[in-house]
Design a protein around this motif. Sequence first.
Motif, PDB file in Angstrom:
ATOM      1  N   GLU A 104      46.300  35.605  33.400  1.00 37.48           N
ATOM      2  CA  GLU A 104      44.954  35.093  33.174  1.00 37.48           C
ATOM      3  C   GLU A 104      43.891  35.821  33.978  1.00 37.48           C
ATOM      4  O   GLU A 104      42.741  35.887  33.578  1.00 37.48           O
ATOM      5  N   HIS A 105      44.280  36.358  35.157  1.00 35.72           N
ATOM      6  CA  HIS A 105      43.319  37.019  36.037  1.00 35.72           C
ATOM      7  C   HIS A 105      43.877  38.349  36.533  1.00 35.72           C
ATOM      8  O   HIS A 105      45.091  38.527  36.605  1.00 35.72           O
ATOM      9  N   VAL A 106      42.980  39.226  36.889  1.00 40.52           N
ATOM     10  CA  VAL A 106      43.336  40.544  37.397  1.00 40.52           C
ATOM     11  C   VAL A 106      42.598  40.762  38.707  1.00 40.52           C
ATOM     12  O   VAL A 106      41.411  40.435  38.814  1.00 40.52           O
ATOM     13  N   TYR A 107      43.299  41.298  39.693  1.00 45.39           N
ATOM     14  CA  TYR A 107      42.647  41.679  40.936  1.00 45.39           C
ATOM     15  C   TYR A 107      42.262  43.147  40.864  1.00 45.39           C
ATOM     16  O   TYR A 107      43.032  43.967  40.366  1.00 45.39           O
ATOM     17  N   ALA A 108      41.093  43.456  41.355  1.00 40.31           N
ATOM     18  CA  ALA A 108      40.618  44.839  41.451  1.00 40.31           C
ATOM     19  C   ALA A 108      39.985  45.003  42.824  1.00 40.31           C
ATOM     20  O   ALA A 108      39.670  44.025  43.498  1.00 40.31           O
ATOM     21  N   SER A 109      39.801  46.246  43.219  1.00 38.94           N
ATOM     22  CA  SER A 109      39.120  46.538  44.488  1.00 38.94           C
ATOM     23  C   SER A 109      37.715  47.010  44.188  1.00 38.94           C
ATOM     24  O   SER A 109      37.509  47.831  43.289  1.00 38.94           O
ATOM     25  N   SER A 110      36.767  46.503  44.949  1.00 40.61           N
ATOM     26  CA  SER A 110      35.396  46.985  44.779  1.00 40.61           C
ATOM     27  C   SER A 110      35.289  48.335  45.472  1.00 40.61           C
ATOM     28  O   SER A 110      36.128  48.694  46.307  1.00 40.61           O
ATOM     29  N   VAL A 111      34.258  49.099  45.139  1.00 35.79           N
ATOM     30  CA  VAL A 111      34.094  50.413  45.754  1.00 35.79           C
ATOM     31  C   VAL A 111      33.832  50.291  47.254  1.00 35.79           C
ATOM     32  O   VAL A 111      34.049  51.242  47.994  1.00 35.79           O
ATOM     33  N   ASP A 112      33.401  49.118  47.719  1.00 40.02           N
ATOM     34  CA  ASP A 112      33.176  48.925  49.155  1.00 40.02           C
ATOM     35  C   ASP A 112      34.343  48.209  49.842  1.00 40.02           C
ATOM     36  O   ASP A 112      34.235  47.768  50.975  1.00 40.02           O
ATOM     37  N   GLY A 113      35.498  48.095  49.135  1.00 35.22           N
ATOM     38  CA  GLY A 113      36.704  47.589  49.761  1.00 35.22           C
ATOM     39  C   GLY A 113      37.016  46.117  49.597  1.00 35.22           C
ATOM     40  O   GLY A 113      38.054  45.651  50.057  1.00 35.22           O
ATOM     41  N   ARG A 114      36.171  45.361  48.937  1.00 37.80           N
ATOM     42  CA  ARG A 114      36.453  43.933  48.733  1.00 37.80           C
ATOM     43  C   ARG A 114      37.468  43.746  47.611  1.00 37.80           C
ATOM     44  O   ARG A 114      37.568  44.553  46.704  1.00 37.80           O
ATOM     45  N   ARG A 115      38.203  42.652  47.665  1.00 31.98           N
ATOM     46  CA  ARG A 115      39.143  42.295  46.601  1.00 31.98           C
ATOM     47  C   ARG A 115      38.417  41.358  45.640  1.00 31.98           C
ATOM     48  O   ARG A 115      37.839  40.346  46.055  1.00 31.98           O
ATOM     49  N   VAL A 116      38.463  41.698  44.347  1.00 28.92           N
ATOM     50  CA  VAL A 116      37.696  40.974  43.338  1.00 28.92           C
ATOM     51  C   VAL A 116      38.643  40.432  42.273  1.00 28.92           C
ATOM     52  O   VAL A 116      39.525  41.138  41.791  1.00 28.92           O
ATOM     53  N   LEU A 117      38.462  39.179  41.905  1.00 30.78           N
ATOM     54  CA  LEU A 117      39.241  38.531  40.863  1.00 30.78           C
ATOM     55  C   LEU A 117      38.398  38.475  39.600  1.00 30.78           C
ATOM     56  O   LEU A 117      37.260  37.991  39.639  1.00 30.78           O
ATOM     57  N   LEU A 118      38.940  38.981  38.478  1.00 25.71           N
ATOM     58  CA  LEU A 118      38.200  38.911  37.225  1.00 25.71           C
ATOM     59  C   LEU A 118      39.107  38.397  36.125  1.00 25.71           C
ATOM     60  O   LEU A 118      40.336  38.529  36.205  1.00 25.71           O
ATOM     61  N   PRO A 119      38.536  37.794  35.090  1.00 25.58           N
ATOM     62  CA  PRO A 119      39.365  37.270  34.010  1.00 25.58           C
ATOM     63  C   PRO A 119      40.019  38.407  33.229  1.00 25.58           C
ATOM     64  O   PRO A 119      39.366  39.406  32.911  1.00 25.58           O
ATOM     65  N   ALA A 120      41.298  38.261  32.894  1.00 21.06           N
ATOM     66  CA  ALA A 120      42.017  39.294  32.147  1.00 21.06           C
ATOM     67  C   ALA A 120      41.373  39.545  30.792  1.00 21.06           C
ATOM     68  O   ALA A 120      41.394  40.670  30.294  1.00 21.06           O
ATOM     69  N   GLN A 121      40.756  38.537  30.213  1.00 17.50           N
ATOM     70  CA  GLN A 121      40.111  38.709  28.910  1.00 17.50           C
ATOM     71  C   GLN A 121      38.982  39.744  28.956  1.00 17.50           C
ATOM     72  O   GLN A 121      38.654  40.353  27.945  1.00 17.50           O
ATOM     73  N   ALA A 122      38.423  39.997  30.116  1.00 17.05           N
ATOM     74  CA  ALA A 122      37.365  40.997  30.263  1.00 17.05           C
ATOM     75  C   ALA A 122      37.875  42.396  29.938  1.00 17.05           C
ATOM     76  O   ALA A 122      37.120  43.259  29.499  1.00 17.05           O
ATOM     77  N   LEU A 123      39.166  42.626  30.147  1.00 22.93           N
ATOM     78  CA  LEU A 123      39.744  43.943  29.896  1.00 22.93           C
ATOM     79  C   LEU A 123      39.806  44.281  28.419  1.00 22.93           C
ATOM     80  O   LEU A 123      39.854  45.451  28.049  1.00 22.93           O
ATOM     81  N   ARG A 124      39.821  43.294  27.567  1.00 22.55           N
ATOM     82  CA  ARG A 124      39.926  43.534  26.123  1.00 22.55           C
ATOM     83  C   ARG A 124      38.802  44.420  25.609  1.00 22.55           C
ATOM     84  O   ARG A 124      38.981  45.148  24.654  1.00 22.55           O
ATOM     85  N   ARG A 125      37.678  44.396  26.257  1.00 22.82           N
ATOM     86  CA  ARG A 125      36.522  45.181  25.814  1.00 22.82           C
ATOM     87  C   ARG A 125      36.590  46.634  26.271  1.00 22.82           C
ATOM     88  O   ARG A 125      35.855  47.466  25.753  1.00 22.82           O
ATOM     89  N   VAL A 126      37.440  46.932  27.258  1.00 22.16           N
ATOM     90  CA  VAL A 126      37.439  48.274  27.842  1.00 22.16           C
ATOM     91  C   VAL A 126      38.795  48.975  27.804  1.00 22.16           C
ATOM     92  O   VAL A 126      38.894  50.131  28.199  1.00 22.16           O
ATOM     93  N   VAL A 127      39.830  48.310  27.314  1.00 21.92           N
ATOM     94  CA  VAL A 127      41.168  48.907  27.317  1.00 21.92           C
ATOM     95  C   VAL A 127      41.259  50.030  26.275  1.00 21.92           C
ATOM     96  O   VAL A 127      40.678  49.939  25.201  1.00 21.92           O
ATOM     97  N   THR A 128      41.981  51.090  26.647  1.00 19.87           N
ATOM     98  CA  THR A 128      42.270  52.185  25.724  1.00 19.87           C
ATOM     99  C   THR A 128      43.780  52.244  25.549  1.00 19.87           C
ATOM    100  O   THR A 128      44.523  51.489  26.187  1.00 19.87           O
TER     101      THR A 128
END
Length: 77
Positions: free
Chosen positions: A24-48
């Motif tokens: 349901e969620h994906v963790y990513a790192s921000s460019v300034d080093g923070r850990r960010v939680l985003l909804p997995a559904q957000a990836l549907r728009r950008v996945v290749t």
Amino acid sequence: MPSIDVIIALSAAQCRAHYAGSVEHVYASSVDGRRVLLPAQALRRVVTRDGVHGVYRLSYDTNGRFQSLQRIGDRPL
């Protein structure tokens, strides 16, 4: 609208789990080093077919809810 730039590196196989609904969620790192939680559904728009790789701008509303995810560049070295 507030935003944060995040680095995402997910293979095609990892993205399939998001499509299957088992994640349901994906963790990513921000460019300034923070850990960010985003909804997995957000990836549907950008996945290749290769997955999701690069730097993305994650925009959210004042309540912290996801609004958009837009690719802004390659992964920094």
